[in-house]
Design an enzyme around this catalytic site. Structure first.
Site, short mmCIF file in Angstrom:
data_model
loop_
_atom_site.label_atom_id
_atom_site.label_comp_id
_atom_site.label_asym_id
_atom_site.label_seq_id
_atom_site.Cartn_x
_atom_site.Cartn_y
_atom_site.Cartn_z
N LEU A 63 37.52 139.40 101.27
CA LEU A 63 37.48 138.94 99.88
C LEU A 63 38.65 139.46 99.06
CD1 LEU A 63 33.65 139.48 99.22
CD2 LEU A 63 34.82 137.39 99.96
N CYS A 64 39.78 139.63 99.68
CA CYS A 64 40.96 140.22 99.06
C CYS A 64 41.98 139.13 98.73
CB CYS A 64 41.57 141.23 100.03
SG CYS A 64 43.05 142.07 99.44
N GLY A 65 42.80 139.38 97.73
CA GLY A 65 43.88 138.45 97.43
C GLY A 65 44.87 138.33 98.57
N THR A 67 43.87 138.30 101.77
CA THR A 67 43.16 137.75 102.92
C THR A 67 43.91 136.59 103.59
OG1 THR A 67 41.05 138.48 102.03
CG2 THR A 67 40.95 136.80 103.74
#
Length: 188
Positions: A63-65, A67
């Protein structure tokens, strides 16, 4: 986790009086090949099984920018795997709680959304005193180059030591990473 066979071989091959856990120089002589990660789908990813091959170890999150870097990592895998590069994704919830899910959710993101075919470890701690032993070893070897966010990349050379480190802001397909990989692949 340290692979006992690798540790025993290192101890037997070492000069008398040398301790593989704490070299007299103060720097660990243990290589990355001494460690293993539990695999996402069960079993272990033993780095010793890839001894002599360069490794790219990347802490990941769903759920990371950053990803979307899974796609770039898969491109590197496709481009360099046949030449010997091994990429291992290590999901971690250490930064911003961006890997809250379990095996199913991690597999959904990495394998189904981004088509990842390189090995993915089970979720692990990558920073601090409870970090996975590989990450504690890397922090000892390169204390200024520890993960500060998701998608931090350690490039391990054929000799099992850290050859280069790339922060999360460097895309996997960046020329700097590709050049470093090519250099490790041609190193003796």
């Amino acid at each position: 986790m340290i692979d006992r066979r690798t540790l025993i071989v290192a101890a037997l091959a070492a000069p008398a009086g040398w301790c593989p856990l704490r070299a007299q120089t103060g720097m660990s002589r243990i290589t990355a090949y001494a460690f293993s990660f539990p695999a996402l789908a069960g079993g272990d990813i033993r780095l010793a099984d890839h001894a002599g091959h360069p490794l790219l170890i990347v802490n990941t999150a769903s759920l990371c920018g950053f990803t979307p870097q899974y796609a770039g990592l898969q491109q590197l895998w496709t481009e360099f795997h046949d030449r010997g590069l091994v990429i291992i994704g290590v999901p971690s919830n250490d930064f911003g709680g961006q890997e809250p899910g379990g095996e199913t959710e991690i597999a959904e993101t990495a394998q189904h959304q981004y088509g990842v075919t390189f090995p993915i470890a089970a979720k692990a701690v990558v920073k601090g005193p409870n970090a996975h032993p590989f990450y504690r070893w890397a922090a000892e070897a390169r204390p200024k180059d520890v993960p500060r966010w998701n998608f931090h990349k350690y490039l391990i050379g054929r000799n099992g030591y850290i050859a280069d480190v790339f922060p999360e802001s460097v895309e996997p397909t960046d020329t700097r990473i590709k050049t470093a990989i090519a250099r490790t692949l041609t190193a003796a």
